[in-house]
Design an enzyme around this catalytic site. Structure first.
Site, PDB file in Angstrom:
ATOM      1  N   HIS A   1      41.368  74.636  88.359  1.00  0.00           N
ATOM      2  CA  HIS A   1      42.522  73.874  87.890  1.00  0.00           C
ATOM      3  C   HIS A   1      43.424  73.567  89.070  1.00  0.00           C
ATOM      4  O   HIS A   1      43.572  74.401  89.967  1.00  0.00           O
ATOM      5  CB  HIS A   1      43.310  74.669  86.834  1.00  0.00           C
ATOM      6  CG  HIS A   1      44.229  73.810  86.042  1.00  0.00           C
ATOM      7  ND1 HIS A   1      45.500  73.495  86.476  1.00  0.00           N
ATOM      8  CD2 HIS A   1      44.040  73.159  84.870  1.00  0.00           C
ATOM      9  CE1 HIS A   1      46.061  72.698  85.591  1.00  0.00           C
ATOM     10  NE2 HIS A   1      45.202  72.476  84.609  1.00  0.00           N
TER      11      HIS A   1
ATOM     12  N   ASP B   1      39.171  74.294  78.877  1.00  0.00           N
ATOM     13  CA  ASP B   1      37.973  73.675  78.302  1.00  0.00           C
ATOM     14  C   ASP B   1      36.761  74.593  78.274  1.00  0.00           C
ATOM     15  O   ASP B   1      35.736  74.240  77.703  1.00  0.00           O
ATOM     16  CB  ASP B   1      37.619  72.401  79.093  1.00  0.00           C
ATOM     17  CG  ASP B   1      38.675  71.333  78.933  1.00  0.00           C
ATOM     18  OD1 ASP B   1      39.092  71.095  77.800  1.00  0.00           O
ATOM     19  OD2 ASP B   1      39.080  70.731  79.946  1.00  0.00           O
TER      20      ASP B   1
HETATM   21  N1  CMC Z   1      32.814  74.251  90.286  1.00  0.00           N
HETATM   22  C1  CMC Z   1      32.512  74.435  91.594  1.00  0.00           C
HETATM   23  N2  CMC Z   1      33.372  74.256  92.603  1.00  0.00           N
HETATM   24  C2  CMC Z   1      34.612  73.891  92.284  1.00  0.00           C
HETATM   25  C3  CMC Z   1      35.013  73.688  90.949  1.00  0.00           C
HETATM   26  C4  CMC Z   1      34.063  73.885  89.934  1.00  0.00           C
HETATM   27  N3  CMC Z   1      34.393  73.712  88.658  1.00  0.00           N
HETATM   28  N4  CMC Z   1      36.313  73.328  90.920  1.00  0.00           N
HETATM   29  C5  CMC Z   1      36.717  73.287  92.208  1.00  0.00           C
HETATM   30  N5  CMC Z   1      35.708  73.636  93.025  1.00  0.00           N
HETATM   31  C6  CMC Z   1      35.774  73.777  94.483  1.00  0.00           C
HETATM   32  C7  CMC Z   1      35.860  72.428  95.160  1.00  0.00           C
HETATM   33  O1  CMC Z   1      34.560  71.938  95.436  1.00  0.00           O
HETATM   34  C8  CMC Z   1      36.651  72.747  96.396  1.00  0.00           C
HETATM   35  O2  CMC Z   1      35.796  73.396  97.305  1.00  0.00           O
HETATM   36  P1  CMC Z   1      36.004  73.200  98.902  1.00  0.00           P
HETATM   37  O3  CMC Z   1      37.365  73.753  99.199  1.00  0.00           O
HETATM   38  O4  CMC Z   1      34.886  73.951  99.515  1.00  0.00           O
HETATM   39  O5  CMC Z   1      35.909  71.726  99.143  1.00  0.00           O
HETATM   40  C9  CMC Z   1      37.649  73.799  95.909  1.00  0.00           C
HETATM   41  O6  CMC Z   1      36.998  74.425  94.789  1.00  0.00           O
HETATM   42  C10 CMC Z   1      38.985  73.219  95.468  1.00  0.00           C
HETATM   43  O7  CMC Z   1      38.740  72.293  94.416  1.00  0.00           O
HETATM   44  P2  CMC Z   1      39.375  70.835  94.316  1.00  0.00           P
HETATM   45  O8  CMC Z   1      38.350  69.919  93.745  1.00  0.00           O
HETATM   46  O9  CMC Z   1      40.008  70.468  95.619  1.00  0.00           O
HETATM   47  O10 CMC Z   1      40.525  71.146  93.272  1.00  0.00           O
HETATM   48  P3  CMC Z   1      41.349  70.075  92.461  1.00  0.00           P
HETATM   49  O11 CMC Z   1      42.644  70.692  92.154  1.00  0.00           O
HETATM   50  O12 CMC Z   1      41.368  68.770  93.173  1.00  0.00           O
HETATM   51  O13 CMC Z   1      40.480  69.852  91.126  1.00  0.00           O
HETATM   52  C11 CMC Z   1      39.572  70.199  88.965  1.00  0.00           C
HETATM   53  C12 CMC Z   1      40.731  70.478  89.933  1.00  0.00           C
HETATM   54  C13 CMC Z   1      39.938  70.741  87.596  1.00  0.00           C
HETATM   55  C14 CMC Z   1      39.338  68.681  88.859  1.00  0.00           C
HETATM   56  C15 CMC Z   1      38.289  70.896  89.498  1.00  0.00           C
HETATM   57  O14 CMC Z   1      38.484  72.286  89.548  1.00  0.00           O
HETATM   58  C16 CMC Z   1      37.058  70.573  88.642  1.00  0.00           C
HETATM   59  O15 CMC Z   1      36.407  69.555  88.876  1.00  0.00           O
HETATM   60  N6  CMC Z   1      36.705  71.439  87.641  1.00  0.00           N
HETATM   61  C17 CMC Z   1      35.606  71.145  86.740  1.00  0.00           C
HETATM   62  C18 CMC Z   1      36.042  70.172  85.650  1.00  0.00           C
HETATM   63  C19 CMC Z   1      36.968  70.797  84.638  1.00  0.00           C
HETATM   64  O16 CMC Z   1      36.707  71.874  84.123  1.00  0.00           O
HETATM   65  N7  CMC Z   1      38.059  70.096  84.313  1.00  0.00           N
HETATM   66  C20 CMC Z   1      39.049  70.546  83.307  1.00  0.00           C
HETATM   67  C21 CMC Z   1      40.358  70.833  83.934  1.00  0.00           C
HETATM   68  S1  CMC Z   1      41.511  71.715  82.887  1.00  0.00           S
HETATM   69  C22 CMC Z   1      41.872  70.746  81.478  1.00  0.00           C
HETATM   70  C23 CMC Z   1      42.074  69.307  81.720  1.00  0.00           C
HETATM   71  O17 CMC Z   1      42.771  68.863  82.619  1.00  0.00           O
HETATM   72  O18 CMC Z   1      41.535  68.545  80.930  1.00  0.00           O
END
Ligand code: CMC
Length: 392
Positions: A270, A327
């Protein structure tokens, strides 16, 4: 002009001030208008929370009855709107149908489109709250080719929604109080979450003085993405895929950690919560109880628990502060209640609607508000001269 600061993804930039929702991502705190989410999820009803979000205070008994009544009387759609659902192909994604339905609602309520008229904004808010469950239920019904029912004013919000989704014209729909309470809680947990992608979309569209229906429908479409609300569908599909492929959890986690695979652990991570997501904590308790009682999907629940355990003990997830989000467990509950995975995100949208409305109204009430207009940092070619086509 001045200095333009680059902040892709709004990691450090606040886009507004707000008195609606407070989040402390490090401590796992979520409050609506100051009330802790844990108390609301346990004690309040969804419509009570909707009132709180939109008007700023919890309603008195009379205010709540009045609000419930106004919403219930606005659940019926214009009969012509049925044609809209029929126009979509069987199997159309409910979020597409819902987005179109919310847009169409604006055309059917043209006397509520003036964003400068407080009475019209009020009527449109009630109209949206009342119509959304009907739209979502009809999106579901039309996707499976089942007949539509009419809402009943004597039923509560959640009861109406469940009956419209699963009732048939032949038989009385039996209401299960445990299921109703579970939905009240789930909707409350989804009701607002400050400036996430869909809410920011609602505000940006609204900032152009686009009507409230157009703004809400933009919110629905933003929510549909798998990185946002669409994650609840994606989690269940991920669990099913792991099960179908016969992968063991360790191998799947290894796949996720291998960035080249492009596989994410859906329902994890998140932008704001870096310790735990308080919503996920509450939902996990419900999932455990509901699924163990229903006796269905235990296999997927066991897998989800195992997956969570493996991730929480793995350095990749620990170092990146990745925890289960709202989720991760919702899909399992929705499935146990009979919804197909395609429909899960529409349930999220139903829950989030009061938050979108509250945020839209808060923005509109702000004195001297401005249209949202981010800047950019241009990195394309410098000035060059046009060449006639035969010289290129
Ligand atoms: N699985 C594997 N790696 C992950 C995941 C994941 N679910 N989420 C983040 N990472 C890694 C990402 O690759 C990055 O790694 P590195 O630093 O090596 O590049 C690090 O963790 C930081 O992640 P980010 O993508 O920079 O974080 P963000 O704040 O931009 O993204 C997020 C947040 C929710 C989009 C992301 O965690 C994600 O894609 N999660 C999976 C989808 C999901 O469950 N979404 C629902 C969110 S909560 C309810 C809602 O908003 O609807």
């Amino acid at each position: 002009t001045g200095v333009t600061t680059l902040d892709p993804g709004f990691v450090n930039t606040a886009s507004c001030v707000s008195s609606i929702t407070f989040i402390d991502g490090d401590k796992g705190v979520l409050q609506y208008r100051g009330y802790p989410i844990e108390q609301l999820a346990e004690k309040a009803t969804f419509i009570e929370v909707a009132y709180l979000l939109i008007y700023g205070e919890l309603p008195s008994k009379q205010q709540l009855d009045d609000f419930n009544g106004k919403i219930a009387r606005r659940m019926m759609l214009d009969e012509r709107m049925r044609e809209l659902f029929r126009a979509f192909p069987r199997g159309a994604h409910p979020m597409q149908v819902l987005g179109a339905g919310v847009t169409a609602l604006g055309s059917f309520n043209r006397d509520t489109l003036d964003v400068h008229d407080q009475a019209q904004i009020e009527e449109a808010s009630l109209r949206l709250l009342g119509s959304m469950p009907t739209l979502a239920a009809y999106a579901y019904k039309s996707s499976v080719g089942a007949p539509f029912l009419y809402p009943q004013t004597k039923l509560g919000y959640v009861e109406n929604y469940l009956r419209l989704s699963f009732g048939t014209p032949q038989e009385e729909y039996e209401i299960d109080d445990d299921v109703v309470r579970a939905f009240e809680t789930l909707f409350i947990l989804h009701a607002d979450h400050e400036q996430n992608a869909s809410t920011s979309t609602v505000r940006l569209v609204g900032s152009a003085d686009a009507n409230i229906y157009a703004s809400m429908s933009s919110g629905v479409h933003a929510l549909s993405g798998p990185l946002h609300g669409g994650a609840n569908q994606a989690v269940l599909e991920m669990l099913r895929e792991i099960s179908k492929e016969g992968l063991n959890i360790k191998d799947f986690v290894a796949q996720v950690k291998d960035k080249k695979s492009g596989v994410k652990l859906m329902g994890f991570g998140h932008r704001v919560y870096k310790n735990y997501d308080p919503r996920a904590k509450i939902i996990k308790g419900h999932a455990d109880r509901l699924l163990r009682n229903s006796g269905t999907s235990n296999h997927l629940l066991e897998m989800a628990l195992e997956l969570e355990e493996a991730a929480l003990n793995d350095d990749y997830f620990i170092s990146r502060k990745l925890y289960p989000n709202v989720d991760f467990y919702t899909g399992l509950i929705y499935e146990a209640m009979g919804f197909p995975a395609q429909h899960f995100t529409a349930l999220f949208a139903l829950g989030r609607l009061p938050g979108w409305i509250a945020q839209w109204r808060e923005q509109h009430a702000e004195p001297g508000r401005k249209i949202g207009r981010p800047r950019q940092i241009y990195i394309g070619p410098g000035q060059r001269d046009y060449a006639p086509i035969n010289e290129r």
